[in-house]
Design an enzyme around this catalytic site. Structure first.
Site, short mmCIF file in Angstrom:
data_model
loop_
_atom_site.label_atom_id
_atom_site.label_comp_id
_atom_site.label_asym_id
_atom_site.label_seq_id
_atom_site.Cartn_x
_atom_site.Cartn_y
_atom_site.Cartn_z
N CYS A 7 59.46 44.03 -0.24
CA CYS A 7 58.40 44.57 -1.10
C CYS A 7 59.00 45.76 -1.84
O CYS A 7 60.20 46.00 -1.77
CB CYS A 7 57.16 44.92 -0.31
SG CYS A 7 57.36 46.28 0.84
N SER A 8 58.17 46.52 -2.51
CA SER A 8 58.73 47.59 -3.33
C SER A 8 59.38 48.70 -2.50
O SER A 8 60.47 49.13 -2.80
CB SER A 8 57.67 48.15 -4.27
OG SER A 8 56.55 48.59 -3.54
#
Length: 102
Positions: A7-8
């Site tokens: 994810c980020s």
């Protein structure tokens, strides 16, 4: 089976990972899952069997797929609906299907 969820930052996916771990245990699967930020992937990819990509970083799918391909590891982009609805059973099925296609 070692699963990496990118994810980020590696933090926003913690709820999804928790749900995946519960379902993995419920189905008695020999899987482990961890979430990391996409910029850390190169440190851990050689230990993975599959890379899941959270929808918020779908912009990086092409680059991550190319990195994964070098290790013969599939990359799966989780769609927004399945991610938002925590449809972990569907994601586990996709993982099994990818593993069977190897």
């Amino acid at each position: 089976m070692k699963i990496i969820l990118c994810c980020s930052q590696g933090m926003s996916s913690s709820i999804f990972v928790r749900a995946m771990r519960q379902e993995i245990k419920k189905q008695n699967l020999d899987y482990t899952i961890a979430s990391i930020g996409i910029f850390e992937l190169s440190k851990y990819i050689d230990k993975a069997n599959i890379v899941l990509l959270a929808p918020q970083v779908k912009y990086a799918f092409k680059n991550i797929s190319e990195m994964s391909k070098a290790y013969n590891i599939p990359t799966v982009l989780i769609n927004e609906t399945d991610y938002g609805m925590m449809n972990v059973k569907k994601i586990l099925k996709i993982i099994r299907d990818e593993n069977n296609n190897k």
